[in-house]
Scaffold this motif. Structure first.
Motif, PDB file in Angstrom:
ATOM      1  N   THR A 298      -7.610  -1.152  -1.187  1.00  7.79           N
ATOM      2  CA  THR A 298      -6.745  -2.269  -0.812  1.00  7.79           C
ATOM      3  C   THR A 298      -7.582  -3.471  -0.390  1.00  7.79           C
ATOM      4  O   THR A 298      -7.297  -4.619  -0.778  1.00  7.79           O
ATOM      5  CB  THR A 298      -5.802  -1.856   0.324  1.00  7.79           C
ATOM      6  OG1 THR A 298      -4.855  -0.909  -0.177  1.00  7.79           O
ATOM      7  CG2 THR A 298      -5.048  -3.057   0.881  1.00  7.79           C
TER       8      THR A 298
ATOM      9  N   ALA B 222       5.744  -0.826  -1.879  1.00  9.02           N
ATOM     10  CA  ALA B 222       4.755  -0.261  -2.805  1.00  9.02           C
ATOM     11  C   ALA B 222       5.462   0.365  -4.005  1.00  9.02           C
ATOM     12  O   ALA B 222       6.579   0.859  -3.884  1.00  9.02           O
ATOM     13  CB  ALA B 222       3.933   0.790  -2.075  1.00  9.02           C
TER      14      ALA B 222
ATOM     15  N   TYR C 107      -1.600  -7.549   3.079  1.00  8.84           N
ATOM     16  CA  TYR C 107      -0.933  -6.409   2.448  1.00  8.84           C
ATOM     17  C   TYR C 107       0.090  -5.853   3.409  1.00  8.84           C
ATOM     18  O   TYR C 107       0.138  -6.236   4.581  1.00  8.84           O
ATOM     19  CB  TYR C 107      -1.945  -5.339   2.027  1.00  8.84           C
ATOM     20  CG  TYR C 107      -2.557  -4.555   3.162  1.00  8.84           C
ATOM     21  CD1 TYR C 107      -2.112  -3.277   3.468  1.00  8.84           C
ATOM     22  CD2 TYR C 107      -3.603  -5.086   3.924  1.00  8.84           C
ATOM     23  CE1 TYR C 107      -2.685  -2.544   4.505  1.00  8.84           C
ATOM     24  CE2 TYR C 107      -4.176  -4.364   4.965  1.00  8.84           C
ATOM     25  CZ  TYR C 107      -3.710  -3.093   5.250  1.00  8.84           C
ATOM     26  OH  TYR C 107      -4.273  -2.383   6.278  1.00  8.84           O
TER      27      TYR C 107
ATOM     28  N   GLY D 111      -8.585   3.018   2.736  1.00 11.56           N
ATOM     29  CA  GLY D 111      -8.245   1.599   2.735  1.00 11.56           C
ATOM     30  C   GLY D 111      -9.190   0.721   1.942  1.00 11.56           C
ATOM     31  O   GLY D 111      -8.903  -0.464   1.726  1.00 11.56           O
TER      32      GLY D 111
ATOM     33  N   PHE E  51      -2.900   5.775   5.233  1.00 14.19           N
ATOM     34  CA  PHE E  51      -4.096   5.040   5.629  1.00 14.19           C
ATOM     35  C   PHE E  51      -4.819   5.842   6.687  1.00 14.19           C
ATOM     36  O   PHE E  51      -4.390   5.926   7.832  1.00 14.19           O
ATOM     37  CB  PHE E  51      -3.697   3.662   6.147  1.00 14.19           C
ATOM     38  CG  PHE E  51      -4.873   2.817   6.581  1.00 14.19           C
ATOM     39  CD1 PHE E  51      -6.065   2.840   5.890  1.00 14.19           C
ATOM     40  CD2 PHE E  51      -4.768   1.986   7.683  1.00 14.19           C
ATOM     41  CE1 PHE E  51      -7.144   2.063   6.282  1.00 14.19           C
ATOM     42  CE2 PHE E  51      -5.837   1.193   8.090  1.00 14.19           C
ATOM     43  CZ  PHE E  51      -7.029   1.242   7.390  1.00 14.19           C
TER      44      PHE E  51
ATOM     45  N   LYS F 287       0.865  -1.193   0.000  1.00 15.32           N
ATOM     46  CA  LYS F 287       0.000   0.000   0.000  1.00 15.32           C
ATOM     47  C   LYS F 287       0.891   1.229   0.000  1.00 15.32           C
ATOM     48  O   LYS F 287       1.730   1.387   0.883  1.00 15.32           O
ATOM     49  CB  LYS F 287      -0.923  -0.010   1.216  1.00 15.32           C
ATOM     50  CG  LYS F 287      -1.864   1.202   1.261  1.00 15.32           C
ATOM     51  CD  LYS F 287      -2.974   1.001   2.279  1.00 15.32           C
ATOM     52  CE  LYS F 287      -3.760   2.293   2.525  1.00 15.32           C
ATOM     53  NZ  LYS F 287      -4.218   2.968   1.309  1.00 15.32           N
TER      54      LYS F 287
END
Length: 420
Positions: A219, A275, A270, A216, A187, A183
């Motif tokens: 994801t 990322a 995740y 989020g 967040f 990610k």
């Protein structure tokens, strides 16, 4: 020219015209795809649908198309005469002589109707709309197979890239311990579109789409799609979401018995750090193979990380169209219903509230194992639902607490559950 492009060109020659593509959704993702399609031999962006017809026409311009016909009236005749078509109503797509429809709106209500109508009309469907897939993908896949059409998620999105690594691991006889994605944005579970407008403008994004990344939901949606495609479940509600660079994944996303966070091997999760790529943590039963992996610079073992450091979203999507046309198969489909994305309150929601959808002010998505989520509202059904009882911040929304209006997606979801 690659062998596949040569085959595609030959295919177009055989049918006497390029493969006709209709793009639904001319936002950031759709625009990137339109520009790619204008440079692909054997493919033609024949129609674009967007809530804003001028934006649809502009996307056709990115593909090098001119003399655009605007509006549904006369569109079939214009297409037959070789003119591209710009529309503002997705219902018109099924009436066009189109080979492949690419759905790129990211809106489940729209995506379900477009995919359903297109498949019934004999058009193949390539989804950049994973939001729809995690809600009614099993039904749409069944419909496509029964109709002799192809329904598939597009190359370039994390679920497909992750599935490719899972397949690679299996084909080398490795055990998959964890598959997932990195990610690459902050967040903030309570993020809403209004507070992200300036950033969305800089990135040329819809602010609701950006909010779905930051809160989020995106994801959670992508990892649910990967779970449904691979059969690998999530380990816990919302997944672990560890913070780790690539080198640390093989000591973090492994079973707790070996010092990691997973209850056992074979999970989807995740991580913050690796990322924007995708990864698979693997191990092997044979000591000789583990030694060879260490020799090849893959770490000390017994766990190793396979990592793809990029995914190119809509820019890779034309590859899916080629596979669809030439090989008549999906690149990613929900092989089962293993994960659910549940609508979860961003803040206290009073009774009587009409819910906004993904990226809106009221709910975000949280991934559950499907068998743990049967009493909760799927995120893809939340939009326009009316809350019947007060919901506390952070709580999943019970199905019984939301009056979901009748729509194509709610009907397809009911049919999907009846077949389960």
């Amino acid at each position: 020219m690659s062998d596949r492009l040569a085959r595609l060109t030959a295919f177009a020659d055989d049918i006497g015209r390029p493969v006709r593509i209709c793009l639904v959704g001319a936002g950031q993702m759709g625009s990137g795809l339109a520009a790619q399609l204008g440079r692909m031999p054997g493919l033609e962006l024949a129609a674009v649908v967007d809530i804003n017809a001028d934006r649809a026409a502009a996307a056709l311009g990115l593909a090098g198309r001119d003399s655009v016909h605007v509006g549904a009236a006369g569109a079939p005749a214009a297409l037959a005469a070789g003119r591209p078509v710009a529309l503002d109503d997705p219902k018109a797509v099924a009436e066009l002589d189109i080979d492949v429809v690419v759905e790129a709106t990211g809106v489940p209500l729209v995506g379900a109707a477009v995919a359903h109508n297109s498949l019934l009309a004999g058009q193949d469907v390539v989804m950049l709309n994973v939001e729809t897939d995690v809600t009614v993908g099993v039904y749409l896949d069944d419909l496509a197979r029964s109709a002799g059409q192809v329904y598939t998620i597009a190359d370039g999105d994390e679920p497909v890239c992750g599935k490719e690594l899972v397949d690679l691991a299996h084909e080398m006889a490795f055990d998959v311990v964890c598959a997932g994605k990195g990610k690459n944005n902050p967040f903030r579970p309570s993020a809403v579109a209004g507070e992200l407008q300036d950033e969305a403008d800089r990135k040329h994004m819809n602010p609701k789409m950006l909010a779905s990344f930051v809160d989020g939901s995106k994801t959670m949606i992508e990892m649910a799609a990967l779970s449904n495609a691979t059969g690998l479940p999530v380990d816990t509600v919302g997944m672990h979401g560890v913070t780790s660079e690539v080198d640390g994944l093989a000591s973090t996303l492994i079973p707790a018995a070996d010092g990691g966070v997973l209850s056992e091997a074979g999970r989807v999760d995740y991580a913050f750090g690796p990322a924007p790529g995708v990864f698979v943590v693997v191990t092997h039963q044979d000591e000789t193979v583990r030694q060879e992996m260490s020799y090849l610079g893959m770490g000390a073992g017994p766990y190793f990380t396979l990592y793809r450091p990029f995914h190119l979203a809509s820019l890779e999507a034309p590859r899916t169209i080629i596979t669809t046309v030439l090989d008549r198969r999906p690149v990613l489909r929900p092989a089962g219903w293993h994960a659910e994305v549940v609508a979860t309150a961003k803040h206290d929601i009073p009774a009587g509230t009409t819910l906004q959808g993904i990226g809106g002010d009221h709910v975000r998505g949280v991934t559950y194992r499907a068998d743990q989520a049967t009493e909760f509202l799927p995120l893809g059904l939340a939009e326009n639902g009316v809350v019947q009882t007060d919901i506390g911040a952070g709580d999943p929304l019970p199905r019984s607490a939301v009056d979901v209006p009748a729509s194509v997606i709610s009907t397809l979801r009911s049919l999907q559950e009846m077949r389960a």
